[in-house]
Design an enzyme around this catalytic site. Structure first.
Site, short mmCIF file in Angstrom:
data_model
loop_
_atom_site.label_atom_id
_atom_site.label_comp_id
_atom_site.label_asym_id
_atom_site.label_seq_id
_atom_site.Cartn_x
_atom_site.Cartn_y
_atom_site.Cartn_z
CB ILE A 85 44.62 37.75 76.03
CG1 ILE A 85 44.01 36.56 76.31
CG2 ILE A 85 43.35 38.88 76.09
CD1 ILE A 85 42.37 36.96 75.09
CG HIS A 93 41.76 49.85 69.13
ND1 HIS A 93 42.74 50.33 68.69
CD2 HIS A 93 43.05 49.16 70.29
CE1 HIS A 93 44.03 50.32 69.48
NE2 HIS A 93 44.19 49.91 69.85
CD GLU A 123 51.40 39.85 87.43
OE1 GLU A 123 49.88 40.04 86.77
OE2 GLU A 123 52.61 40.13 87.22
#
Lengths: 408, 474
Positions: free
Chosen positions: B342, B52, B34
């Site tokens: 994404i 969602h 990361e």
């Protein structure tokens, strides 16, 4: 649950003064609740002088002022719960607090809420731009320097000319940092005249009125700010942008009475001060809960906060003895030229003093307290400025018409 | 250093960490690289935090399928991983005939996508659900929800770590070489040798894809700005309120957070700068005005902070937004899983995405499953759990014990923002005015580091210049 007499929330200049006053009046059971591990409040980090002229008759530093109050409180045997944060107050005056020994519940005969104020943050004034490290409120920077021996940065710009910002301009300079400039949105300084002279002029730090920060630059640590001049409506004027390189931005853009707990309790809040709406006895809309000091409205000097808290103490003492007149009959509202006034309610049964701030700097003005056509009190001022709280004594109002405070 | 892993995942956000957690079920050695000092510093922590329903995406798309799956499993996932999630529902508010048709079509699309609990509601029902809302009717999605995006991502990452995944924070990948069927990934001074590579780099995914030799993707950034409102507003907003969506954009909405704040936003501005998170003045004003047509309680005095996030959108040559792309390109690299574009609903769909990636990898290799895998993460340690309730942050009621535990977090994040995202300290109305120095001081003491070495977030974000004066080591 513990049953106590009069509980004071906050052990700063207001809270400690209230507690001391209560004991001197003869209140037997006085308890102070303080969220920090030490008493003194923000005074502890105000190592500059200028405190105490009103209360102690000499100019001393914040910690000295706190120490004097603290020794008075100790002599009077006042109990103080430190490290204890009030979470909630109920309408029947039960206080719930978080303490080192867990959650405690205390029922009080009367409460004086004197927990001070907080600083307006970057978010609350919505300064555009990136969100790097190095943007501090003046009070946070002051705590870092004076309580933690930590240097917030080396090259600062200050937004806002509130007193703490001015004090920090000098403090940073004395510790070897560069302070490029102080910018003030308004066309007048917000701090005391003496602080402009002693903290800026003496160190050749320029103050730019009618200017504000319109963008913050720097992905990680602040690298600079864009500053713009503003027009009469405080809107940035296009084409006036100027870039200032800095590694620290100090914000001194206003104090807000911190009334989260009173709000939650259901106390009526004055949107113009963010403090409780109190009557001339400094009692809030919940009987037996009083408010004073910077939690009620932001004062110019700690001494004034102490004095107001003493008045609240007298009334809380009367209330606890069942001797306080508690009718809230009439409203007192800010009128022409007045940004806010305290008290916002009066019983109408006796004389009172209106404490207020004006909207703009003007010369040769009279401030009037009026009820309809009748003038209840007035005072002439050669100069009125928003940064100075002023007061006007008024006689008892009669009838049921609201009272108005105006500049004329 | 030279490290050797079976699988290296590039990107530790919610998608990368979910993939890591799924793969930690196997005995394969897994590392996550990361580039930021924490796992929530980019898109995973910069969004609306809405779970969602899956109705807003094209029929047959991965976005639709994975979002519906993610929505369905979110309750169980929040139980298992101990992050806050509320299935509060949400409304899309309309006023015109055209709005009505769009909402009817959205419901049809939703049902075709496999979503459930979608209905049209009249004004009375709408105002019963959200008293202050401005609008004539709405589409109600009863299975939509909100979560804490920080703890969601952090708990997934910490659970992956608990199950053996190694995290290398502040490791930005600079190049990927291939030799004898192995990948050699350079990140900072370290090299990671790996059989499998998973590109879950979010905003950085195009660059990683290029490094893998999978070229030609066009990814644009869509930047969304937000306002955060004070906690006094949360109780007035029981669920997110959205306008009628367009094909490409959900519209500026007002959303309650699981902690009782309200967020307003986002707008959507295309950008090619994937690291500029500044919020401009005109956008703040625009957000306030725009959302005020849905909900009347947005006042400047209640704004406590602004923030922004950037979504990586994969677009075709005409700029049309494409689906999620999750692929293994056998023609280029049969041991690399490449994830492109994404964006939203990536937060909702993260675990289904990761299960898809898990299948793609495990179908092709010999992977043994662990017998002692444990997917449980405790709920966050909070005020009620602490014995000593001395508060450090009194806006959010955060105790010293919570701060100290957060400083000792399993991923080894020692930044102020890391403490903030884990505890909520500094997130309240005073915005750290009273607790910044206390938390900084605890980091110095507990980590044994100097004042000048404390960081807000990234390496350049120093907090203090150092000690003001030397005095007896204090």
């Amino acid at each position: 649950m513990e049953n106590r007499g009069i509980v004071v929330i906050g052990a700063g200049p207001a809270g400690l003064a209230a507690a001391v006053k209560l004991r001197r009046l003869g209140a037997e059971d006085v308890l102070v609740i303080e969220r920090e591990n030490e008493t003194g409040g923000i005074l502890r980090q105000c190592i500059h002088d200028g405190f105490g002229l009103e209360r102690f008759g000499k100019s001393i530093s914040g910690p000295e002022y706190a120490a004097l109050l603290k020794s008075e409180a100790e002599e009077l045997g006042i109990e103080c719960l430190t490290g204890t944060s009030v979470l909630e107050i109920s309408k029947d005056r039960t206080i719930t607090a978080a303490s080192p020994s867990g959650v405690v519940e205390i029922h009080a005969e009367a409460i004086i809420a004197a927990a001070g104020c907080r600083e307006r943050s970057r978010g609350s004034i919505m300064i555009p731009g990136e969100r790097p490290a190095g943007v501090y409120t003046a009070g946070t920077a002051q705590a870092y320097m004076n309580l933690y021996n930590r240097m917030p940065g080396r090259n600062a710009v200050i937004l806002g000319s509130g007193d703490i910002g001015l004090i920090m301009a000098r403090r940073l300079t004395l510790e070897g940092a560069k302070v490029s400039a102080v910018f003030e949105l308004q066309d007048h300084p917000n701090g005391l005249e003496r602080n402009i002279v002693q903290c800026l002029d003496d160190y050749s730090i320029p103050l730019y009125l009618s200017h504000t920060v319109t963008e913050i630059h720097g992905k990680d640590r602040i690298e600079g700010v864009t500053v713009s001049a503003v027009d009469g409506n405080l809107r940035p004027i296009e084409g006036t942008e100027k870039y200032y390189s800095c590694d620290t931005l100090i914000l001194s853009v206003g104090l807000i009475p911190d009334n989260t707990i009173l709000e939650k309790a259901g106390v009526e809040i004055d949107p113009s001060t963010n403090g409780a709406v109190v009557d001339e006895h400094l009692m809030t809309s919940i009987p037996g809960i009083f408010s004073a000091g910077n939690m009620l409205h932001v004062h110019d000097l700690a001494d004034f906060a102490s004095a107001e808290a003493e008045a609240a103490a007298e009334n809380a003492f009367l209330y606890a003895s069942g001797k306080l007149d508690t009718g809230r009959n009439l409203s007192v509202v800010p009128g022409e030229g007045v940004s806010h006034t305290v008290p916002g309610r009066i019983t109408g049964h006796g004389p009172f003093t209106a404490s207020l701030r004006v909207r703009k700097k003007e010369r040769g003005k009279t401030v009037e307290v009026r009820q309809g056509g009748k003038i209840l009190g007035y005072r002439f001022f050669p100069l009125v400025i928003p940064s100075q709280m002023i007061s006007v004594d008024a006689e008892a109002a009669a009838g049921c018409e609201n009272v108005e405070v105006i500049v004329r | 250093m030279h490290y050797r892993f079976d699988i290296v995942i590039i990107g530790g956000g919610v998608v990368g960490s979910s993939i890591a957690r799924e793969l930690s079920r196997t005995t394969a050695s897994v590392a996550v690289l990361e580039r930021n000092p924490d796992v929530v510093d980019e898109t995973s922590g910069r969004n609306s935090a809405v779970v969602h329903g899956g109705f807003a995406y094209d029929r047959g798309s991965l976005k639709a399928k994975l979002c519906v799956e993610g929505n369905r499993m979110m309750g169980a996932l929040s139980e298992e991983l101990g992050f806050p999630f509320v299935r509060c529902g949400k409304v899309l508010v309309g006023n015109t005939d055209e709005d009505l048709r769009t909402l009817e079509n959205t419901i049809k699309q939703g049902y075709d996508n496999g979503a459930s609990g979608l209905s049209l509601i009249d004004s009375a029902k709408l105002h019963e659900l959200v008293p202050a809302v401005i609008g004539s009717f709405a589409m109600f999605s009863e299975n939509s929800g909100i979560l804490d995006p920080f703890l969601y991502t952090i708990h997934i990452a910490e659970n992956a770590h608990e199950n053996g995944v190694e995290y290398f924070l502040s490791h930005e990948v600079s190049s990927i070489a291939k030799k004898d069927g192995r990948h050699f990934i350079s990140a900072g001074d370290d090299t990671f040798e790996a059989d499998w590579v998973v590109n879950a780099a979010g905003l950085g995914a195009k660059a990683i894809s290029d490094m893998l030799g999978i070229e030609g993707y066009k990814v644009i950034g869509s930047k969304g700005n937000y306002l955060v409102l004070d906690k006094t507003l949360g109780p007035l907003l029981p669920m997110p309120v959205y306008p009628v969506p367009s094909n490409t954009y959900m519209g500026i909405h007002v959303t309650p957070t699981v902690d009782g704040n309200v967020t307003v936003g986002p707008d959507a501005i295309n950008t090619d700068d994937f690291s500029y998170y500044g919020v401009p003045a005109d956008k703040m004003e625009y957000l306030r005005e725009s959302a005020s047509s849905l909900w009347p309680h947005i006042n400047k005095k209640d704004v406590i902070r602004t923030f922004s996030g950037i979504l990586p959108k994969w677009v075709d040559d005409n700029g049309k937004i494409q689906d999620f792309r999750i692929e293994i390109r056998d023609d280029i690299d049969s041991m690399a899983v490449n994830l492109i574009g994404i964006e939203s609903p990536g937060l909702t769909a993260a675990v289904p995405i990761s299960r898809m990636v898990f299948s793609m990898i495990t179908e092709r290799g010999q992977f043994q499953m662990k017998t002692d895998w444990n997917g449980h993460h405790d709920k966050p340690f909070r005020f009620s759990d602490a014995d000593d309730k001395t508060l450090i942050c009194s806006c959010e009621n955060v105790t010293e014990e919570e701060i100290v535990r957060a400083i000792h977090n399993p991923l080894g994040v020692h930044t102020l923002s890391g403490i903030k995202y884990r505890t909520r300290a500094m997130m309240g109305r005073c915005q750290s005015g009273f607790c910044h120095m206390k938390i900084e001081h605890l980091i110095e003491r507990k980590c044994g580091i100097r004042a000048e070495d404390v960081r807000y977030m990234r390496p350049g974000s120093w907090v203090l210049a150092g000690k003001m004066r030397e005095c007896n080591g204090k």
